[in-house]
Design an enzyme around this catalytic site. Structure first.
Site, PDB file in Angstrom:
ATOM      1  N   TYR A 177      -1.029  27.925  -8.300  1.00  0.00           N
ATOM      2  CA  TYR A 177      -1.547  26.557  -8.386  1.00  0.00           C
ATOM      3  C   TYR A 177      -0.747  25.598  -7.507  1.00  0.00           C
ATOM      4  CZ  TYR A 177      -2.292  21.939 -10.527  1.00  0.00           C
ATOM      5  OH  TYR A 177      -2.531  20.607 -10.738  1.00  0.00           O
ATOM      6  N   CYS A 178       0.604  25.725  -7.551  1.00  0.00           N
ATOM      7  CA  CYS A 178       1.441  24.777  -6.786  1.00  0.00           C
ATOM      8  C   CYS A 178       1.261  24.976  -5.280  1.00  0.00           C
ATOM      9  CB  CYS A 178       2.914  24.916  -7.183  1.00  0.00           C
ATOM     10  SG  CYS A 178       3.707  26.430  -6.632  1.00  0.00           S
ATOM     11  N   THR A 179       0.955  26.216  -4.849  1.00  0.00           N
ATOM     12  CA  THR A 179       0.729  26.487  -3.423  1.00  0.00           C
ATOM     13  C   THR A 179      -0.526  25.753  -2.954  1.00  0.00           C
ATOM     14  OG1 THR A 179       1.769  28.660  -3.603  1.00  0.00           O
ATOM     15  CG2 THR A 179       0.338  28.307  -1.703  1.00  0.00           C
TER      16      THR A 179
END
Length: 454
Positions: free
Chosen positions: A31-33
């Site tokens: 998700y953070c990518t």
């Protein structure tokens, strides 16, 4: 898939089923990518695709559901003032407040979104993690695969910038049922509108940016008490200033369609993805590549299709002939190498219920009853035919018979029709029956299909 093909032969009672083997697990991009640290064009295309779904499908659907299920705006206001929680209230009041009413509003909204996504987001990220940020072990935060973003300044001479504003504006107009003329869609008219728009300046925020790759996307946004109070104030103001009717309380969610070039869906995703790629110094993708990845298009080669169809036809001939298991073949092929690997299909796995009695996933026990057939007779069938005591009879989520449950033994003389209560057109039901093994353990039997014959 391209030059690769696969044929699997499945014959009931002879081979295993399609579900007997598990496909490899698809690993999602963290998700953070996607949200803050893309490294390849596939990440930016997925981000753009998610943005399309969120803006033009999910939020409008939530908006429609909220205003149609919670009463009138006046009733909703009183509910919120009373301290009650309504799912989606903050988001839906915000969407109502910002809802465009004419084409110029759509263009303004699109231009502000450009600034937010491709300029302010980069500045916020660099504000939170300056270029010289170091980790606890002393290594730099911004090192491969993390790429530091560069804010994109809007340029009306850049075709990609114009494509984003135009496609975003068109989709917003469609969402809110706003009429658009051919004149509105000309570049000259768009540029004239853009000169009148005031874009808010960047103000750094103190919010946390997720860097943990194992973190999942939150299911729901959490809103503070202040945001709820602001929503109440905004809704009160909207009720005084605007006529909130069925038109303003409904939107037209978009359904992603990659093959209609006139709807602007791929235009939006291409512009969105490439602007984000430019922000992170990632090589951009042309419209065709973006369409292939966003639409999850699997390239097909006619030669592979012909090879697979031919192999399937050969296996079908064996089915017609009633051939034994050892005559059938599964095949994995790659015409690019070329290689064709044949293997014999696996037989269905057998479960031993007791010595001399085995079942496979294909097996099903049929019981034919009548309107007077009782639960006692139903249980007696298994005792007589297979020598088993049934320990549980379940229909869907309903427990028809569990001996240890209070009152269940009184059900024995009752008819199966009374216990199951089938609909008028139901000819049979599928039941789950467990049996008691020799060591007292429960043994799951195959599915049992009970025919009513009313």
């Amino acid at each position: 898939m391209g030059p690769k093909g696969h044929v699997q032969t499945i014959v009931p009672h002879l081979t295993e089923s399609y579900g007997s083997q598990r496909d490899p697990v698809d690993h999602d991009v963290p998700y953070c990518t996607l949200k803050s640290f893309p490294a390849v064009i596939e990440h930016t295309i997925q981000w753009a695709r998610d943005k399309f779904e969120s803006m033009y499908s999910q939020k409008p659907s939530l908006y429609n559901k909220f205003w149609s299920t919670n009463g009138s705006p006046e009733e909703i206001l009183q509910t919120l003032k009373g301290g009650a929680q309504l799912d989606g209230a903050v988001q839906c009041v915000k969407l109502l407040k910002n809802r465009p009413h004419r084409w110029a509003d759509c263009v303004t909204m699109a231009r502000v979104k450009f600034e937010k996504y491709f300029n302010h987001k980069a500045k916020q990220l660099l504000h939170t993690f300056p270029l010289d940020t170091a980790m606890k072990d002393g290594t730099l935060f911004w090192q491969s695969p993390k790429r530091p973003p560069k804010p994109v300044d809007f340029d009306s001479d850049d075709e990609l910038h114009i494509l984003f504003v135009m496609s975003c504006s068109r989709l917003l107009a469609g969402l809110c049922n706003i009429p658009v003329t051919d004149e509105d869609l000309t570049k000259a008219a768009l540029l004239e509108l853009l000169t009148t728009i005031e874009v808010p300046e960047f103000r750094p925020k103190s919010k946390t940016i997720e860097t943990d790759e194992s973190a999942k996307k939150p299911d729901q946004e959490e809103f503070s008490g202040d945001e709820v109070e602001r929503s109440i104030h905004n809704l009160e103001k909207l009720l005084k200033e605007r006529n909130l009717n069925s038109n303003t309380l409904q939107m037209v969610p978009a359904v992603f369609e990659k093959d209609d070039d006139s709807n602007g869906h791929i235009d939006f995703i291409t512009a969105c993805s490439n602007l984000r790629a430019r922000m992170y110094s990632i090589e951009e993708a042309d419209r065709l590549k973006t369409k292939r990845i966003a639409g999850r298009i699997v390239p097909a080669i006619a030669t592979t299709t012909a090879a697979v169809a031919g192999l399937v036809s050969i296996e079908l001939v064996k089915v017609v002939l009633g051939s034994p298991l050892e005559h059938y073949r599964n095949c994995f092929l790659n015409l690019a190498l070329p290689v064709m690997v044949f293997s014999e299909p696996a037989p269905p796995e057998k479960s031993v219920i007791r010595e001399g009695l085995t079942v496979t996933l294909w097996d099903k026990w049929d019981i034919h009853g009548n309107k007077d057939f009782t639960l006692k007779q139903f249980l007696g069938y298994f005792k007589e035919k297979h020598g088993f005591e049934a320990t549980m009879v379940v229909y869907g989520v309903k427990m028809v018979y569990v001996p240890i449950m209070p009152g269940h033994k009184k059900r024995l003389p009752q008819t199966m029709v009374k216990l199951i209560k089938p609909g008028a057109e139901k000819k049979y039901v599928d039941l789950t029956v467990s049996f008691e093994g020799e060591d007292g353990e429960d043994i799951p039997g195959p599915p049992v299909r009970y025919f009513f014959h009313l």
